[in-house]
Design an enzyme around this catalytic site. Structure first.
Site, PDB file in Angstrom:
ATOM      1  N   GLU A  18     -15.261  79.970  43.020  1.00 47.32           N
ATOM      2  CA  GLU A  18     -15.451  81.086  42.064  1.00 47.32           C
ATOM      3  C   GLU A  18     -14.659  80.759  40.801  1.00 47.32           C
ATOM      4  OE1 GLU A  18     -13.634  84.819  42.839  1.00 47.32           O
ATOM      5  OE2 GLU A  18     -12.482  84.116  44.548  1.00 47.32           O
ATOM      6  N   GLU A  57     -14.246  78.519  32.060  1.00 47.72           N
ATOM      7  CA  GLU A  57     -12.980  78.289  32.778  1.00 47.72           C
ATOM      8  C   GLU A  57     -13.007  76.917  33.454  1.00 47.72           C
ATOM      9  OE1 GLU A  57     -11.894  81.773  35.073  1.00 47.72           O
ATOM     10  OE2 GLU A  57     -12.127  83.092  33.344  1.00 47.72           O
TER      11      GLU A  57
END
Lengths: 651, 651
Positions: free
Chosen positions: A434, A443
């Site tokens: 995740e 990210e």
């Protein structure tokens, strides 16, 4: 900021207009309190103050005395008490000052222009002296450059008082073709001249006719501080009481959501079939306010965060705090989607009754929520699994050790390592991660999963399987002001995570790029490592059609991700996973707001770039106008964040 | 900066293109020196370096080895010696590096884009390592956003080397309608994306056809550092030698004036009737350079000051230095115009043979040049006069005392005072002043003469009698860069006195406002003083038609003044007093350059504003496009210098 603890809609402040002909402010104030009104809009001066326009007397050479009077007033005289309606500080906390409507700052007559400016400044100075929270200024005429200049020169010196500019939704006299955006364009020009000043807001005046929905939508990107509700826009219901049309109701409730101040304007020509006075209108608005739908869970979560610019997380470079994990672990949707994805992957991968153990590796396990979900999915699917939990945050790893000791036991092996450098003891059937940000790859999920791919079996599965990034052009005076408040370039070249509220999306989102995992084309050396990261660079050009004139402040970003087959998570506005609150959208500002005429085309260029130490985004826009077969360029913005000079994500 | 001591035109540097097929750089360098060439444009690499585009190999999954080769090159390999044409630092001081033309940064193929960027950066890094003064980059294709981005990312890290972008005047393949501005628009987009970077300049390539003069004019607002002269644009004269057309000659000579570097490009298809090799072209250009007209007196005066931003003088607030007086007293035109004006005023005012003495007051007498001129005019007119010289600068007043003692004697009375506060012993027939700035009223002539008016007889004469301010929209990359170099808002909100050179005026000047003296409508108190200064505020809106697409960087300002009847002084470009050098134009910058499409209208709003302590200007622009009967707004700039926050003139 604290999340909202209850789900009640906010109670909006309600006020009325007062006339200088009626009772004095003290009487009005006492009345208002009795009637449950929160504030009053009161004229600052009486009509007689208009004499200082000296508009009858053109030729002063014939009247020296009058000229002296004017000059000595211009020099800066005090008000005479008779000129003022708003006389003292008493009840000033309930008052919004109304600047005289006879000021005419763009008169062709220079005397009237000059005297109007002095009069307006004198009124506002008095309102400021009394500490009024706001003054209401009249709607600007066409080409109100001198008006805007005069107001701008005041904005800089206001300590506490805000300026509300009265803007009707639709102008009566406006020509048909452009009728729906004329008042917005006038507002836009005025505030552009005023450099998007934070003290300049809108008092939006509702009208009997409402423009199309997408024009109404445009106003939500603007700083609306007040809503003027004239009584003549009301219908009369069967019982003789005033009501608003469905469309008006919906719009009013959205304005109540953003906590605008509501002002009832008692027009003479209200339906005389209607029962009762101003109070019936007031009661109706209170009723609309009370009966608004309750806040959803996501809305409650977002309360206080609306339009607040947050820097995106850098979980790779920084170690997240426990409270951050805590917050995101509460998402009611995300983890159940992950569990479903693992469940279906297990069903597809392993025959029923097979005793084959599936190796699942949770990379970037954090405090372990995905590990727990994997175990639950396996249980439900009735497939034996072995789970590895890899985490590089030493603090989160303490929790993982606890979880293993107290909950998971032997089914889970934990490893303290950066997934890109982990020496895996075996290969995985399924890798679960995740690592997504609001912009999908922001990210550094692509880089992390490239590194993890070396311990994924050739036919192994990655959950997520892909993620697609979307962008849409955005208008938001609020977000522009927020970034501008820092007064530097860097904050205009930094993407922010934002819960959008006072924004208008100017066109539907479009996809810019995609990442897939595992990456079948990945080129690696004998140890399974990539040599360079150029395969993770991206470049995209998207063309948006802008139907009505608008001002562009920045670009909104979203993502959609396939976790496994038809199990997805999304923050794309049209496919948003309902109830999922882990991601707000991302916002890329533009240094200079760009005016887009109706029917223009907007090209947005976006890059994802990389060097050996970091990843960053660059963006720019150009716009043009299609006139028949001809395309006329209207300009190009600068490139934002060249070489990652202002914002980047560390590898 | 020192004024130019001689009137010879500057000698321009001349170079040629070299091929990587020919002799090595050492041989070429020695040859060039023998042939009188100043520099060489040489390829940085040999054609074989192109293999790193890997453009033949689309599917790398079929050729892992090739993929490894690419990845390890991408990682940052050194050049092999064979790849380089420019091998060492020897002769590097004579070389401009030519970046490979096969780089294709906007290819639809991502591999080619990425590899082109790496190859270009590798070439430029090598050129920088060798200390080359410049590299030449190929002309950008349409929509070269990725090219511009890549170049921008390099510009920031170049220490010494400049980037020249090759831009042809006219594109062969371009469509007829817009043919003349296509290449300018492409340049404009490229440099806009690059934020007008000071290290990015143009190598302008001349073409056989030249665009219209007003299109040629546009280029002079751009940073042209080099001019490429292909041999196929030459004609052959009767003797068989290469010559340029008259229009080409004129354009080339203007480019020589701005000291561009000239590069002869020996195209294969040059006229084969022409005698001699490259050297004949070179000799012809040297000849054009040598036979340029000499510099005029004004040009000599301005040498070194071109495009240099000077803050306007504040003679009212500050005391001028002796050298400033010295410089301006040398003006060959201004004082002779003043003498003429006084002479005619005396002839008109006093009958011949009348023994009436005319009282002339020189207000702001400085070191006395106007006093001397008044005396000369009276002598010539044969009219008795009495002169008062009023000056508030204590240092200049010393010189006035000297002049009275040694030259003027009793005819002149000197008074040390600010003219606004002087207690005059009698009233004047004629007041003479020289208080004008480049923008007319910007050194506060109106306020000073208001003060002096109290000692002017009712039928008295003011010399000057009026002054009119003019503005024109201006394009100048250079001036924009100069103001931008300060990296603050204040320098974009300050007017500058500038000797224009690298500028393009986008439309003819228009008048904005006027002041007349004496001011018949002036309202004064019993002592003859004004109460406020509002009568000296001004506001004007001017509309300019922009015929061809252009970029607006700021507004130029000029003045015209009637000294007396038909005796004028002017710095308006169309009526400029020939030889007068006392005033350069004034320049009002814009914070953000504005792209103006062809056929657009530009509205410029200008204010002269005042409070009790100062005077200042504010300005803004809006532009729109006329499509048939419809006017489409294209945007409004911010207001500049609101409330005089960045620049003002002290009263």
């Amino acid at each position: 900021m604290e999340p909202n603890s209850n789900s009640l809609p906010p109670r909006v402040p309600l006020g009325v207009f007062c006339s200088s002909e009626g009772p004095d402010l003290r009487t009005l104030g006492v009345q208002a309190k009795e009637r449950g009104q929160d504030f009053l809009v009161v004229p600052i001066t009486r009509p007689q103050f208009k004499r200082f326009l000296f508009d009858e007397q053109v030729d002063f050479s014939l009247n020296k005395e009058l000229q002296r009077t004017m000059e000595s007033w211009r020099e800066g005289q005090s008000f005479s008490l008779d000129d003022l309606f708003l006389k003292s500080v008493e009840f000033a906390d309930m008052a919004v000052g109304k600047v005289s409507e006879w000021i005419d700052l763009d008169s062709p007559n220079a005397q009237i222009r000059i005297n109007s400016e002095i009069a307006m400044k004198q009124e506002i100075a008095w309102a400021t002296h009394l500490g009024l929270s706001a003054v209401l200024l009249p709607f600007p005429h066409d080409s109100a450059f001198n008006y805007a200049r005069s107001v701008h020169s005041i904005l800089g010196v206001l300590a506490y008082t805000h300026v509300w500019l009265q803007i009707p939704l639709i102008l009566q006299e406006q020509i048909t073709e452009t009728k729906e955006t004329v008042t917005w364009e006038r507002w836009n020009q005025f505030r552009t001249l005023c450099e998007h000043h934070a003290k300049l807001s809108i008092a939006l005046e509702l009208t009997t006719d409402l423009p199309d929905n997408y024009i109404l939508e445009r106003w939500f990107g603007e700083p609306i501080k007040a809503v003027i509700v004239p009584t003549n826009i009301f219908l009369t219901n069967a019982k003789g009481y005033p009501v608003l049309s469905k469309k008006h109701q919906a719009f009013v409730r959205r304005l109540m959501r953003i906590r605008a101040n509501f002002i009832i304007s008692d027009t003479e020509n209200r339906k005389n079939t209607t029962i009762g006075g101003t109070s019936t209108y007031q009661e109706y608005l209170r009723h609309l306010n009370r009966t608004m739908p309750e806040l959803s869970e996501v809305e409650r979560f977002a309360t206080g965060y609306q339009d607040y610019l947050q820097s995106p997380l850098q979980p790779l470079m920084d170690n997240l705090e426990s409270s951050t994990y805590e917050t995101f672990e509460k998402d009611p949707i995300k983890y159940s989607q992950y569990e479903k994805a693992v469940y279906h992957a297990l069903l597809d991968r392993v025959q029923p009754n097979s005793q084959e153990t599936t190796v699942i590796m949770v990379v970037g396990a954090g405090r372990g929520p995905l590990v727990t979900r994997c175990l639950a999915a396996a249980e439900k699917a009735n497939r034996p699994i072995k789970v590895y939990a890899i985490e590089k945050n030493p603090n989160a790893f303490v929790t993982l050790q606890n979880m293993k000791a107290e909950v998971w036991g032997d089914k889970v092996t934990i490893a303290f390592s950066d997934m890109r450098r982990w020496n895996a003891p075996e290969k995985a059937d399924i890798i679960v991660s995740e690592l997504l940000g609001s912009f999908g790859d922001n990210e550094l999920s692509p880089e992390c999963l490239d590194g993890a791919q070396k311990f994924l079996k050739k036919d192994g599965i990655s959950i997520p399987a892909n993620y697609i990034t979307y962008i849409a052009p955005l208008s938001s005076s609020k977000l522009h002001s927020e970034a501008a408040a820092y007064k530097d370039l860097a904050h205009f070249e930094t993407p922010y995570v934002v819960m959008f509220q006072a924004v208008t999306q100017l066109a539907d989102p479009q996809s810019v790029w995609e990442f897939e995992h595992p990456n079948k084309k990945l080129d690696v050396d004998d140890e399974g490592n990539t040599l360079t990261n150029f395969h993770n660079t991206r470049y995209s050009k998207n063309t948006f059609t802008i139907s009505e004139s608008a001002i562009l402040h920045g670009i909104a970003g979203f993502f959609e991700s396939v976790l496994y087959k038809n199990i997805t998570i999304s923050i794309h506005p049209k496919t948003h996973s309902e109830g999922m609150f882990s991601w707000f959208p991302i916002y890329f500002p533009l240094k200079t707001p760009i005016f887009l005429p109706g029917n223009s085309k907007l090209n947005v260029h976006f890059w994802r770039l990389t060097d050996s130490r970091k990843v960053w985004y660059e963006w720019c826009v150009e716009h043009n106008l299609q006139i028949g077969a001809k395309s006329i360029s209207l300009g190009t913005s600068v490139l934002h964040n060249v070489g990652g000079r202002s914002s980047w994500i560390g590898l």
